[in-house]
Design an enzyme around this catalytic site. Sequence first.
Site, short mmCIF file in Angstrom:
data_model
loop_
_atom_site.label_atom_id
_atom_site.label_comp_id
_atom_site.label_asym_id
_atom_site.label_seq_id
_atom_site.Cartn_x
_atom_site.Cartn_y
_atom_site.Cartn_z
N ARG A 43 13.64 -11.86 9.20
CA ARG A 43 13.28 -11.08 10.36
C ARG A 43 12.42 -11.86 10.89
O ARG A 43 11.64 -12.51 10.88
CB ARG A 43 12.13 -9.77 9.95
CG ARG A 43 12.72 -8.42 10.04
CD ARG A 43 12.06 -7.36 9.61
NE ARG A 43 10.56 -7.52 10.03
CZ ARG A 43 9.64 -6.58 9.67
NH1 ARG A 43 9.95 -5.62 8.76
NH2 ARG A 43 8.56 -6.51 10.22
N ARG A 80 -9.64 4.37 10.05
CA ARG A 80 -9.16 2.91 10.66
C ARG A 80 -10.49 2.37 11.35
O ARG A 80 -10.47 1.05 11.73
CB ARG A 80 -8.28 2.98 11.82
CG ARG A 80 -7.01 2.63 11.57
CD ARG A 80 -5.90 2.85 12.58
NE ARG A 80 -4.54 3.29 12.33
CZ ARG A 80 -3.74 2.73 11.60
NH1 ARG A 80 -4.03 1.30 11.37
NH2 ARG A 80 -2.67 2.97 11.25
N ARG A 137 10.63 -13.33 2.94
CA ARG A 137 11.55 -12.09 3.11
C ARG A 137 12.89 -12.47 3.38
O ARG A 137 12.88 -12.86 4.52
CB ARG A 137 10.86 -10.80 3.32
CG ARG A 137 11.73 -9.66 2.96
CD ARG A 137 11.04 -8.41 3.55
NE ARG A 137 9.89 -8.02 3.39
CZ ARG A 137 9.27 -7.48 4.04
NH1 ARG A 137 9.35 -7.13 5.29
NH2 ARG A 137 7.93 -7.15 3.66
N ARG A 164 -2.42 -10.02 12.27
CA ARG A 164 -2.64 -8.80 11.78
C ARG A 164 -3.60 -8.69 10.78
O ARG A 164 -4.44 -7.71 10.46
CB ARG A 164 -1.16 -8.40 11.22
CG ARG A 164 -0.34 -7.87 12.27
CD ARG A 164 0.71 -7.03 11.79
NE ARG A 164 1.73 -7.66 10.70
CZ ARG A 164 2.96 -7.57 10.75
NH1 ARG A 164 3.71 -6.99 11.75
NH2 ARG A 164 3.50 -7.99 9.78
N LYS A 219 0.96 -1.04 0.02
CA LYS A 219 0.06 0.13 -0.09
C LYS A 219 0.83 1.23 -0.06
O LYS A 219 0.64 2.05 -0.84
CB LYS A 219 -0.89 0.06 1.33
CG LYS A 219 -2.06 0.92 1.09
CD LYS A 219 -3.05 0.79 2.15
CE LYS A 219 -2.35 0.27 3.55
NZ LYS A 219 -2.28 1.46 4.52
#
Length: 216
Positions: free
Chosen positions: A159, A88, A127, A170, A13
């Site tokens: 990570r 939100r 990633r 999430r 985004k």
Amino acid sequence: MNIILFGPPGAGKGTQADKIVKDFNLYKVSTGDLLREEIKNNTDLGNKIKSTVDKGLLVSDNIINDLILNILSDKKFYNRLIFDGYPRNLEQAKNLHSYIKKYKQKISCVLNLNVDKESIIKRIVGRQTCANCGLIFNEYFKPASRKNHSCDPKFLNKRSDDNEETIMNRFETYLNKTLPILDFYKGQDLLHHINGMGQIDQIFKEICGIIASLET
Ligand SMILES: [Zn+2]
């Protein structure tokens, strides 16, 4: 032209928002930036925000609404905003709706970047960053090999908080909170769905097509 951009974490985004800002000469409104700016400028509101944040509490909708009001009442930004990560919740969306009316502006479109959960997980979990040269790879979409990377594979790091469960949580939280807002805009005939699974430029092209089709 004011635009609202929605998309789950990891959907790219931010990248699209930056491209839209550049090509259409808009200002990006991110509440995180606004909050930081206010604290930095030491305003009364900024001090209020700082004490809230320092206590580890969430900044209230009222404060967020005040910040948005500041932007919408500023002639410099008149009808030239892209909202990223805001509203939100439904309350914020309704507030924005009344402010937009008050300042005789309009929301031109609401863009929703659709990405499925599996892809998000692969994008984030897969990633890898090379600790030696800084290049970024992805196990699923862009694996490191001798052709595209000359360092020892031992330098490739993941990570640690990018695990599947965190990401799924999430993602679910995002969907639950966003669905009522999307319904709100669908009811106003402003909602456009965008396939967020393609390449960055392909997605941007789709966005440009929608923007071009809007009445100005
Ligand atoms: Zn490397």
